[in-house]
Design an enzyme around this catalytic site. Sequence first.
Site, PDB file in Angstrom:
ATOM      1  N   ASP A 168      37.843  28.703  20.016  1.00  0.00           N
ATOM      2  CA  ASP A 168      38.474  27.529  19.422  1.00  0.00           C
ATOM      3  C   ASP A 168      38.593  27.625  17.909  1.00  0.00           C
ATOM      4  OD1 ASP A 168      39.493  25.892  21.337  1.00  0.00           O
ATOM      5  OD2 ASP A 168      38.167  24.206  20.938  1.00  0.00           O
ATOM      6  N   ASP A 482      30.935  16.966  29.876  1.00  0.00           N
ATOM      7  CA  ASP A 482      30.453  17.622  31.079  1.00  0.00           C
ATOM      8  C   ASP A 482      29.784  16.630  32.027  1.00  0.00           C
ATOM      9  OD1 ASP A 482      28.372  17.199  29.291  1.00  0.00           O
ATOM     10  OD2 ASP A 482      28.229  19.316  28.766  1.00  0.00           O
TER      11      ASP A 482
END
Length: 772
Positions: A168, A482
């Site tokens: 990223d 998550d």
Amino acid sequence: MEVENNGYLPLFEAKTAKGRTLYRVLAASVFLATCLIWAYRVSHAPSQGEDGRLVWLGLLAAELWFGFYWFLTQAHRWNLVFRQTFKDRLSLRFLSSNLVSYQSTPGLLSVCVIVRMIRYGNELPGVDVFVCTADPAIEPPMMVVNTVLSVMAYDYPPEKLSVYLSDDAGSCLTFYALVEASQFAKYWIPFCKKFNVEPRAPAAYLDSISVSKDPKKPKELTIIKDLYEDMKNRVENVAKLGRLPEEVHLRHKGFSQWDSYSSTRDHDTILQILIDEKDPDAKDTEGCVLPTLVYLAREKRPHYLHNFKAGAMNALIRVSSAISNGLVILNVDCDMYSNNSLAVRDALCFFMDEKKGHEIAYVQFPQNFDNTTMNDLYGSSMRVLSQVEFHGLDGYGGPLYIGTGCFHRRDILCGRKFFLKECGRKFSRESDNGFRVAKDRERGETADVLEEKSKVFASCAYENNTEWGKEMGLKYGCPVEDVITGLSIQCRGWKSVYFNPERKAFLGVAPTTLAQVLVQHKRWSEGDFQILLSKYSPAWFANGKISLGLQLGYCCYCFWASNCLAVLYYSVVPSLYLLRGIPLFPELSSPWFLPFAYIVISKYTYSLAEFLWSGGTVLGWWNEQRIWLYKRTSSYLLAFIDTITKSLGLNSDTAFVITAKVSKQEVYNRYVKEIMEFGDSSPMFTSLATVALVNLVCLVGSMKNAIMNEGIRRIYETMPIQFLLCAILVLINWPLYQGLFFRNDSGKMPSSIAIKSIVLAVSACTYFTFLT
């Protein structure tokens, strides 16, 4: 475990923990004592208008909270389940071409079992591994490629294995490291398989072994060590330089994609298939196929919200579907290298079990670390959570998805709901476990063509007007995407499994400073608290969709941040009133003293026993209690405040804070010696230091008053609980006092924090001393 008459061969089993009855008796007695404490608070509360009534009511509120939260934590312990897999049976099931090997297997499998094996085929599913990194400065490229190499070397058919690195930061340094790793893999993977190497991260393995101590493979080991050191030196030299030399830039066509690169937040999609298993030249030194290896830096633009790790994961899901499309997805953090090459087979034992595999969405392995100190200075291993609590959640339908070390079914991550189709009492082959092994996708395109076609899946605009981040992929809008993703999967009817093998599946890097620990827990607790207040709250969103025990388990973690209020109150107010000589608890001679004493003795005796059973030490337990206090009076406090202000629209900033994976050598040396590291200036340190100093002043002041007036014995008789509480708080804060007053190294408490906390603590104690 015997083979059933119909030839069913279980691939795993679950055993319920023993001693549940004894524990339930203990829990019931603690609950009874808690009720007596509540009764004492209500029956002895000062009348309206009397001095101390508000303080008394505050203690009642704190004790009500402690009782409520204790009840939530027991959800983890009522139904502990421990699982075991049978990887040998998985191998037998998919090697059906050699019937003789089955017949020579211990136990002599029945003919019907062999027939079922032949009928079900001999193919294993494709597995796509996602490794995520976001900043080469705090997640060094060499650490990242060690994780990549460890999963590339899994004991699994390489043609069924694909590894994707999501960068990223879009760093050419990380890409260069991966290019180097792709070449080193040609030597490393056959070496691992030839000598059955564990662990399969080169750095971890080479650090654990000496050439001179292993006479079986001195030549090969020397070669592989030299190759690794050469690669490491090249990568680290480039990293120190901060840019790619021109000769390096010309080595691979992929570097040309950085020609249009502007910054980490403004660049095109960069996608490179470094190893294509369909390429006839993609072989290791033994002539065997190598796993597919792919680098991805998704498109970034300043005016687009990128959704941090969740956005990166969703881009990986889409891109991988066009390249390898493995039925199983494993995601790991870039510091979590594989410590067990058989972990992928363990996971498949759950997915591919014929009777129970159809209901399992993901298999979660624990998060373990290879750099924790002997006594776990910062409580990073979270032993009780991994060794007890998650096993308890497993008994109620499965653990949380914690964002790393987790194997998923691809279709469920993409939003598939759970539908159970039964044919009488048996499942049909098409629906018995919902896990059909797909044929390899025919792919006529070259890697170059496939790269260009797949880039669109990682573009900023791809998710516009789609269900990605909502009903597909990982959820958006929360720092712990998550956890909320796992909850939504379970609410769609799926179960999850927690598997904690004797040899740990993954090992990562634990924080080495107190600041890193507190920042990490602030992010976790803040995210969980946001879930509690969102539409996905387990308190109402999950109601009726998952078991009550699992619902309570989720709520336990979602209430982490709100623990701060009761703990902070109990850590300060009783000590201040001790300084004034005003008792807030029963005297030693009072029968009401007994429930308080029973709670303290039983709770902490059980806590210590549970910690030791989980593999910890006595000093490690003491460190755990200290970090428990520090988190609740700093990390959780700021997380609570930030979440409430955001809910009220007073603060809209959202950031994903990455925990640093490296530290200076002097910091690491102190960490190894278990010397607590302060060093940084943080508002959380101000809170910790102020609370610690308030208790120190109160303890010293109360003893001085007792000696000068009525004697220390009066404190023991009239305020034993307050005195004990204050004394323990002072004792547990000893490392902090050292950092404030006795240390001269760079890891001491910053002077600005020390001065500020001293002023606050002395002011608070002075005010309460003269309060009438």
